[in-house]
Write a protein that holds these residues in place. Structure first.
Motif, PDB file in Angstrom:
ATOM      1  N   ASN A  15     -15.839  19.089 -31.592  1.00 43.56           N
ATOM      2  CA  ASN A  15     -16.054  20.489 -31.206  1.00 43.56           C
ATOM      3  C   ASN A  15     -17.043  20.611 -30.049  1.00 43.56           C
ATOM      4  O   ASN A  15     -16.996  21.573 -29.278  1.00 43.56           O
ATOM      5  CB  ASN A  15     -16.559  21.290 -32.404  1.00 43.56           C
ATOM      6  N   GLU A  16     -17.955  19.638 -29.917  1.00 44.03           N
ATOM      7  CA  GLU A  16     -18.919  19.688 -28.821  1.00 44.03           C
ATOM      8  C   GLU A  16     -18.235  19.556 -27.473  1.00 44.03           C
ATOM      9  O   GLU A  16     -18.720  20.106 -26.471  1.00 44.03           O
ATOM     10  CB  GLU A  16     -19.943  18.562 -29.006  1.00 44.03           C
ATOM     11  N   VAL A  17     -17.120  18.870 -27.399  1.00 46.42           N
ATOM     12  CA  VAL A  17     -16.370  18.766 -26.146  1.00 46.42           C
ATOM     13  C   VAL A  17     -15.913  20.154 -25.705  1.00 46.42           C
ATOM     14  O   VAL A  17     -16.092  20.554 -24.546  1.00 46.42           O
ATOM     15  CB  VAL A  17     -15.168  17.817 -26.313  1.00 46.42           C
ATOM     16  N   ALA A  18     -15.323  20.914 -26.637  1.00 50.31           N
ATOM     17  CA  ALA A  18     -14.865  22.263 -26.307  1.00 50.31           C
ATOM     18  C   ALA A  18     -16.031  23.197 -26.008  1.00 50.31           C
ATOM     19  O   ALA A  18     -15.965  24.037 -25.100  1.00 50.31           O
ATOM     20  CB  ALA A  18     -14.020  22.815 -27.455  1.00 50.31           C
ATOM     21  N   ILE A  19     -17.130  23.060 -26.754  1.00 50.28           N
ATOM     22  CA  ILE A  19     -18.287  23.929 -26.528  1.00 50.28           C
ATOM     23  C   ILE A  19     -18.866  23.682 -25.136  1.00 50.28           C
ATOM     24  O   ILE A  19     -19.184  24.629 -24.399  1.00 50.28           O
ATOM     25  CB  ILE A  19     -19.346  23.674 -27.617  1.00 50.28           C
ATOM     26  N   SER A  20     -19.003  22.430 -24.747  1.00 48.93           N
ATOM     27  CA  SER A  20     -19.531  22.118 -23.416  1.00 48.93           C
ATOM     28  C   SER A  20     -18.621  22.665 -22.327  1.00 48.93           C
ATOM     29  O   SER A  20     -19.077  23.235 -21.329  1.00 48.93           O
ATOM     30  CB  SER A  20     -19.694  20.608 -23.257  1.00 48.93           C
ATOM     31  N   ALA A  21     -17.322  22.501 -22.516  1.00 49.37           N
ATOM     32  CA  ALA A  21     -16.376  22.998 -21.519  1.00 49.37           C
ATOM     33  C   ALA A  21     -16.451  24.515 -21.387  1.00 49.37           C
ATOM     34  O   ALA A  21     -16.455  25.064 -20.276  1.00 49.37           O
ATOM     35  CB  ALA A  21     -14.957  22.568 -21.885  1.00 49.37           C
TER      36      ALA A  21
END
Length: 421
Positions: free
Chosen positions: A119-125
């Motif tokens: 989920n951190e990948v999507a949050i960063s994006a």
């Protein structure tokens, strides 16, 4: 105040402060605060909260888990930023582009193996895509993540986390004592008229004991991680193997105890109304046998968790004495049950299963069996380490330009000779 158990209160407080939860709370708080102080001076953001957030996530109770968590965390942020930069050059921010970037981030996150930080990948994006200064924001987010991960790693390197072997050892000993308590209670209830509900209650207690193994396994995995990459430890492999093989043996014994409780429950269901579960002589002999069996379990757990050689020798002597007494009691019980079966043969299968289950526990606790198991696991660990170092050597040779293996060099003249022949 009169009557206040101050020494006990102090000891309880000291023990609570040594728990992994308290240790983790203090270390994460200090590391997060330090990472924020560093990020304030290095980042252009007015409130660089990504750095302390990363430190909170990466600082774990063991150095090994801190390192692996840091790598996954940094990887997830970098991947998210790259996705956002790539999308920003093609589309703007709208509901459908947001859905598309979330879908792409979650999908790519599975492939880059960031585990719990998918989920951190999507949050960063999303955070980077939603700002106007895209390049600056992307760089600041990566920088803050690196600061948080770096401070967390450096903090755990300078102040190495404690080794949780003692905590795992206490869990293993507690499991053995609970098993002993259950065996003693079963033995005490064998004489006289034992209701089916009472026998079934012991079966449910054995099942709860079986389920408690998962908690002990979690404590042991934490101890194993604390031994990896820890500068305080020189013989981590031996400690890990001793604890792991000890828990495996206790797990088998607990499963057999559950089966034994199942057999006694079935025996209570099959006896006639008002009939004793066992005659008085057999019940006393079984109670003595189960008492020695429980004592052997505790002695085995103490032997597994003891680090000092002198104490280990004492624990081994106690275990040998308990096993010898248990085998003697087992032979006595076998003779009594044989006479019982000859007089009343209808339950001979259950009587035989009781002896088979007791034999299985005694075999698992046998010192020779323990030594062979340790040697096998140590050999397996040694082979695994040798293969790991071999792969690292080949990788270093590859980067140095050594493309040909030594074995191939040895075979080449032979092959050339055959071709000339």
């Amino acid at each position: 105040m009169p009557g206040l158990p101050f020494p006990e209160t102090t000891e309880t407080l000291r023990r609570r402060l040594k728990e992994p939860v308290v240790e983790q709370t203090v270390r994460a708080t200090v590391a997060a605060t330090l990472s924020y102080a560093v990020a304030v001076h290095l980042s252009s953001e007015p409130a660089p909260l990504t750095a302390p957030l990363t430190a909170l996530l990466v600082v774990q109770v063991t150095l090994y888990s801190t390192l692996t968590t840091s790598i996954r965390r940094v990887n997830s942020v970098v991947v998210g930023v790259l996705i956002a930069v790539g999308f920003s050059s093609v589309v703007g921010l709208s509901w459908w582009s947001l859905a598309l970037i979330i879908l792409a981030s979650l999908t790519i996150g599975r492939f880059v193996r960031v585990d719990e930080f998918v989920n951190e990948v999507a949050i960063s994006a999303m955070l980077v895509l939603g700002v106007t200064r895209l390049a600056s924001q992307a760089w600041d987010r990566v920088l803050e993540t690196l600061i948080g991960a770096g401070v967390g790693l450096l903090f755990n390197f300078l102040f190495a986390p404690p080794v949780w072997v003692d905590t795992a050892g206490e869990s293993i000993e507690d499991l053995a004592r609970r098993a002993r308590h259950l065996l003693v209670r079963i033995g005490e209830e064998l004489g006289g008229h034992t209701p089916v509900a009472q026998a079934a209650a012991r079966l449910h207690e054995a099942r709860r004991l079986d389920q408690a193994i998962a908690d002990v396994d979690g404590a042991l995995r934490q101890a194993e991680d604390s031994l990896r990459l820890n500068p305080r430890i020189t013989e981590g492999v031996v400690s890990r193997v001793m604890l792991r093989t000890g828990l495996d043996t206790l797990e088998i014994c607990v499963v057999v105890i559950r089966v034994l409780a199942r057999s006694l429950t079935d025996l209570a269901k099959r006896r006639d109304e008002g009939e004793e579960l066992f005659p008085a002589e057999v019940a006393v002999a079984l109670e003595e046998l189960l008492g020695h069996l429980g004592g052997a379990l505790v002695s085995f757990a103490v032997l597994v968790t003891t680090q000092v050689s002198r104490n280990a020798e004492e624990a081994e002597d106690r275990l040998a004495a308990e096993l010898a007494a248990a085998w003697a009691s087992r032979e006595n019980v076998a003779q009594l049950l044989l006479r019982r079966v000859q007089e009343h043969p209808k339950a001979w299968q259950l009587h035989g299963s009781l002896l088979a289950e007791i034999d299985r526990i005694l075999d698992e606790l046998d010192l020779d069996h323990r030594s062979r198991r340790l040697m096998e696991e140590l050999d397996r660990a040694s082979v695994a380490n040798r293969e790991r170092f071999t792969r690292l050597g080949r990788l270093r040779g590859f980067f140095r330009g050594e493309r040909l293996r030594p074995a191939a060099l040895k075979r080449r003249p032979q092959a050339a000779g055959r071709s000339n022949a």
